[in-house]
Design an enzyme around this catalytic site. Structure first.
Site, PDB file in Angstrom:
ATOM      1  N   ASP A 121       0.838  -1.197   0.000  1.00 55.75           N
ATOM      2  CA  ASP A 121       0.000   0.000   0.000  1.00 55.75           C
ATOM      3  C   ASP A 121       0.880   1.256   0.000  1.00 55.75           C
ATOM      4  O   ASP A 121       1.916   1.305   0.666  1.00 55.75           O
ATOM      5  CB  ASP A 121      -0.866  -0.006   1.270  1.00 55.75           C
ATOM      6  CG  ASP A 121      -1.749   1.226   1.367  1.00 55.75           C
ATOM      7  OD1 ASP A 121      -2.646   1.377   0.519  1.00 55.75           O
ATOM      8  OD2 ASP A 121      -1.533   2.055   2.281  1.00 55.75           O
TER       9      ASP A 121
ATOM     10  N   GLU B   4       1.515  -0.443  -5.084  1.00 54.82           N
ATOM     11  CA  GLU B   4       0.511   0.557  -5.457  1.00 54.82           C
ATOM     12  C   GLU B   4       1.223   1.879  -5.703  1.00 54.82           C
ATOM     13  O   GLU B   4       1.625   2.572  -4.760  1.00 54.82           O
ATOM     14  CB  GLU B   4      -0.531   0.729  -4.342  1.00 54.82           C
ATOM     15  CG  GLU B   4      -1.685   1.631  -4.780  1.00 54.82           C
ATOM     16  CD  GLU B   4      -2.086   2.710  -3.775  1.00 54.82           C
ATOM     17  OE1 GLU B   4      -3.097   3.375  -3.997  1.00 54.82           O
ATOM     18  OE2 GLU B   4      -1.362   2.899  -2.770  1.00 54.82           O
TER      19      GLU B   4
HETATM   20  C1  ARE Z   1      -8.690   9.058   6.210  1.00 55.14           C
HETATM   21  C2  ARE Z   1      -9.460  10.345   5.989  1.00 55.14           C
HETATM   22  C3  ARE Z   1      -8.509  11.531   5.932  1.00 55.14           C
HETATM   23  C4  ARE Z   1      -7.643  11.594   7.190  1.00 55.14           C
HETATM   24  C5  ARE Z   1      -6.930  10.247   7.363  1.00 55.14           C
HETATM   25  C6  ARE Z   1      -6.132  10.206   8.657  1.00 55.14           C
HETATM   26  O1  ARE Z   1     -10.184  10.255   4.770  1.00 55.14           O
HETATM   27  O2  ARE Z   1      -9.260  12.723   5.820  1.00 55.14           O
HETATM   28  O3  ARE Z   1      -6.665  12.605   7.062  1.00 55.14           O
HETATM   29  O4  ARE Z   1      -7.903   9.189   7.387  1.00 55.14           O
HETATM   30  O5  ARE Z   1      -6.986  10.223   9.758  1.00 55.14           O
HETATM   31  C7  ARE Z   1      -7.559   5.302   2.697  1.00 55.14           C
HETATM   32  C8  ARE Z   1      -8.628   6.327   2.378  1.00 55.14           C
HETATM   33  C9  ARE Z   1      -8.358   7.660   3.032  1.00 55.14           C
HETATM   34  C10 ARE Z   1      -8.090   7.491   4.515  1.00 55.14           C
HETATM   35  C11 ARE Z   1      -6.874   6.566   4.638  1.00 55.14           C
HETATM   36  C12 ARE Z   1      -6.469   6.338   6.082  1.00 55.14           C
HETATM   37  O6  ARE Z   1      -8.693   6.502   0.968  1.00 55.14           O
HETATM   38  O7  ARE Z   1      -9.495   8.491   2.859  1.00 55.14           O
HETATM   39  O8  ARE Z   1      -7.842   8.753   5.099  1.00 55.14           O
HETATM   40  O9  ARE Z   1      -7.226   5.289   4.066  1.00 55.14           O
HETATM   41  O10 ARE Z   1      -7.526   5.830   6.813  1.00 55.14           O
HETATM   42  C13 ARE Z   1      -2.756   8.854  -2.790  1.00 55.14           C
HETATM   43  C14 ARE Z   1      -1.710   7.790  -2.503  1.00 55.14           C
HETATM   44  C15 ARE Z   1      -2.277   6.383  -2.585  1.00 55.14           C
HETATM   45  C16 ARE Z   1      -3.523   6.239  -1.716  1.00 55.14           C
HETATM   46  C17 ARE Z   1      -4.516   7.303  -2.175  1.00 55.14           C
HETATM   47  C18 ARE Z   1      -5.785   7.259  -1.322  1.00 55.14           C
HETATM   48  O11 ARE Z   1      -0.617   7.945  -3.423  1.00 55.14           O
HETATM   49  O12 ARE Z   1      -1.279   5.496  -2.101  1.00 55.14           O
HETATM   50  O13 ARE Z   1      -3.921   8.615  -2.026  1.00 55.14           O
HETATM   51  N1  ARE Z   1      -4.081   4.877  -1.795  1.00 55.14           N
HETATM   52  C19 ARE Z   1      -3.823   3.885  -0.724  1.00 55.14           C
HETATM   53  C20 ARE Z   1      -5.054   3.033  -0.414  1.00 55.14           C
HETATM   54  C21 ARE Z   1      -6.117   3.896   0.225  1.00 55.14           C
HETATM   55  C22 ARE Z   1      -5.631   4.382   1.576  1.00 55.14           C
HETATM   56  C23 ARE Z   1      -4.193   4.710   1.602  1.00 55.14           C
HETATM   57  C24 ARE Z   1      -3.347   4.484   0.530  1.00 55.14           C
HETATM   58  C25 ARE Z   1      -3.617   5.114   2.897  1.00 55.14           C
HETATM   59  O14 ARE Z   1      -5.469   2.379  -1.561  1.00 55.14           O
HETATM   60  O15 ARE Z   1      -7.346   3.223   0.367  1.00 55.14           O
HETATM   61  O16 ARE Z   1      -6.391   5.567   1.960  1.00 55.14           O
HETATM   62  O17 ARE Z   1      -3.164   3.894   3.500  1.00 55.14           O
HETATM   63  C26 ARE Z   1      -3.273  11.642  -7.271  1.00 55.14           C
HETATM   64  C27 ARE Z   1      -1.906  11.096  -6.899  1.00 55.14           C
HETATM   65  C28 ARE Z   1      -2.054   9.834  -6.059  1.00 55.14           C
HETATM   66  C29 ARE Z   1      -2.954  10.074  -4.873  1.00 55.14           C
HETATM   67  C30 ARE Z   1      -4.317  10.544  -5.386  1.00 55.14           C
HETATM   68  C31 ARE Z   1      -5.307  10.823  -4.261  1.00 55.14           C
HETATM   69  O18 ARE Z   1      -3.879  10.763  -8.190  1.00 55.14           O
HETATM   70  O19 ARE Z   1      -1.177  10.805  -8.067  1.00 55.14           O
HETATM   71  O20 ARE Z   1      -0.774   9.416  -5.614  1.00 55.14           O
HETATM   72  O21 ARE Z   1      -3.126   8.846  -4.161  1.00 55.14           O
HETATM   73  O22 ARE Z   1      -4.130  11.762  -6.133  1.00 55.14           O
HETATM   74  O23 ARE Z   1      -4.848  11.853  -3.451  1.00 55.14           O
END
Ligand code: ARE
Ligand code: CA
Length: 498
Positions: free
Chosen positions: A216, A242
């Site tokens: 992740d 990812e």
């Molecule tokens: C939640 C709340 C936030 C709060 C946080 C901490 O929504 O408001 O600040 O908690 O309390 C998932 C959810 C998030 C959640 C997080 C932790 O989607 O909403 O936050 O869990 O609970 C980037 C990263 C990519 C990531 C995406 C979501 O590069 O790695 O953001 N994806 C993975 C998972 C997600 C997960 C996380 C990572 C965190 O698949 O499910 O988040 O572990 C452009 C950029 C991308 C960027 C994208 C979105 O496209 O190129 O890199 O992705 O914008 O910002």
């Protein structure tokens, strides 16, 4: 290089080719089934408890010929009903709302018994994103940058590049990798102590029977850091990073292909405009794909749990269009595909249905659940499983892909809005992304005859019943597809109508 050699078994494909040359393949479907290419397609079972994953492996996924499942994170997480609580680890204990350590091990064993690998989602870039102290699902206490006995402040990056320490500019490599993603405490993955801790955790998941891991937020760790950790895993461990591709950012998925595969986010992005314009064509779907990582390194998908709630233009609520997108991906000869199977929602944050004790409700994709989903995912009550992996279209296309094996993808043909192509001598698909009906003739070397459309009827090999009106006729070297609006049809060597 610790990438797996689990993709399409070359041996099986060769045996199949020999069989095809004798021209007797359609005659005895029962025998031919043994010569299908190795299972290769994955299913992302988003937020499904381990006991239910095991059941799904045994009842649907294994028998259907899928090769692997990607499950949600197994780590102890914060207490919060949102699904994304799973992405805020409190400790490395395998103990979560999705199940216990024992249940995780039982799942991997039962899935393996029916030929299905389990890929675990590993959250190792960060811990929680909480400013206040708290206690995790399994009782572990934590506070900001302090995880007693696990991590202390010196294990984390101290980002001073932005006012609040959060990533604000994705064009800065340093910010993306050393500041906090969404306020999530960012581990210093260059530190040997941290690397050892993460490595121990990944080894534990493998000990529990996982065949590999999804890393992740890999983009948020330097590729060298991830590589150093992956190096400590046994050869053959499947690692999928990812790394969301963006043309505007310096960090590329290609940086992460030296030690494993990556999710290729560009794949669906290239397909959506074609579906929307109603003009499918080869350039995005076939041939060289300069905008993608090499086929060997690419795990491709139409949507995942994030994009279903975000950037994806086509998701399970889109019914026929979603079937079309997934069918074209499964028919393609590029990358390793994975299909998403989640649950209905209106609120982006809404977690899976919970039992009174807080554990996720183990739902089953039985005939009734599949029927309800086929009637329209948007009509399902929130939390009901979409059961996409058990839709007849997906089952039919998983089989179609195994029949196609390594057969060459021939250039596509189009007429009006419709588009189709053949995997040489083995299988043909046609799609009509338009509001009007049409007929498409696709040149094929399949023998003349009547074939069942596997999108409508599901798997055909060994199936006794007929396939009603869902018939495609091959005559004089052409497969004739009568396509309703937004219909996709697919036939193969082992789907002749009885
Ligand atoms: C939640 C709340 C936030 C709060 C946080 C901490 O929504 O408001 O600040 O908690 O309390 C998932 C959810 C998030 C959640 C997080 C932790 O989607 O909403 O936050 O869990 O609970 C980037 C990263 C990519 C990531 C995406 C979501 O590069 O790695 O953001 N994806 C993975 C998972 C997600 C997960 C996380 C990572 C965190 O698949 O499910 O988040 O572990 C452009 C950029 C991308 C960027 C994208 C979105 O496209 O190129 O890199 O992705 O914008 O910002
Ligand atoms: Ca980081």
């Amino acid at each position: 290089m610790t990438t797996t050699s689990r993709r399409l078994g070359a041996g099986a494909a060769l045996v199949f080719a020999a069989l095809a040359i004798t021209g007797c393949a359609p005659a005895d479907a029962g025998d031919a089934a043994a010569d299908l290419a190795a299972p290769e397609v994955g299913v992302q079972l988003f937020q499904l408890p381990w006991t239910a994953v095991a059941e799904e492996c045994e009842r649907t996924i294994g028998p259907a010929g899928f090769g692997w499942v990607l499950v949600s994170p197994a780590q102890e997480h914060i207490l919060n009903d949102a699904w994304w609580a799973a992405y805020q680890p409190v400790s490395y204990r395998v103990e979560s709302r999705l199940g216990t350590r024992e249940e995780f091990a039982d799942m991997t064993r039962r899935c393996a018994e029916v030929g299905v690998d389990v890929i675990a989602d590993a959250v190792v870039n960060h811990m929680t994103g909480q400013d206040a102290p708290g206690v995790g699902w399994a009782g572990s206490p934590y506070e900001r940058l302090e995880y007693p006995g696990i991590h202390t402040a010196t294990d984390f990056h101290d980002c001073t590049l932005t006012p609040d320490g959060d990533i604000s500019d994705y064009s800065s490599r340093e910010q993306v990798q050393e500041c906090e993603l969404l306020n999530l405490a960012d581990l210093d993955t260059a530190s040997p102590v941290v690397r050892d801790r993460i490595s121990d955790f990944l080894l534990d998941l493998l000990d529990l029977g996982a065949a590999g891991v999804r890393i992740d937020a890999a983009k948020h760790m330097a590729a060298d850091d991830v590589a150093a950790i992956v190096e400590t895993l046994p050869a053959g461990t499947w690692v999928i990073s990812e790394v969301i591709r963006s043309a505007r950012e310096p960090i590329t998925p290609e940086e992460y292909t030296g030690f494993g595969e990556v999710f290729e986010f560009q794949y669906a992005r290239d397909l959506f405009p074609q579906l929307q314009s109603g003009l499918l064509s080869d350039p995005a779907l076939g041939g060289a794909r300069p905008a993608h990582v090499d086929a060997d390194a690419a795990v491709v998908f139409i949507d995942n749990h994030d994009t279903e709630r975000g950037e994806a233009d086509v998701t399970a609520v889109d019914g026929l269009v979603y079937v079309m997108a997934n069918a074209l991906m499964l028919a393609d000869d590029f990358g390793t595909p994975i299909v998403l199977s989640g649950y209905a929602f209106t609120d982006r944050d809404a977690g899976a249905l919970l039992q009174p004790d807080g554990r996720v409700l183990p739902q089953r994709c039985d005939a009734a659940a599949v029927e309800a989903a086929l009637a329209g995912v948007e009509t399902l009550p929130a939390g009901a499983r979409t059961c996409v992996h058990a839709w007849p279209a997906m089952l039919g296309m998983v089989e179609w892909r195994r029949v196609a094996g390594d057969a060459v993808r021939l250039p596509g043909v189009d007429a009006d809005s419709a588009y189709g192509f053949e995997r040489e001598g083995r299988a043909v698909i046609a799609a009509n992304p338009d509001d009007g009906a049409t007929t498409l003739r696709v040149p094929t070397s399949l023998p003349d005859g009547r074939y069942c459309d596997v999108i409508a009827t599901g798997q055909r090999i060994g199936a006794a019943g007929d396939c009603g009106d869902s018939i495609v006729v091959v005559e004089g070297g052409e497969a004739v597809f009568d396509l309703a609006p937004w219909q996709t049809m697919a036939i193969h060597q082992l789907s002749p109508a009885p």
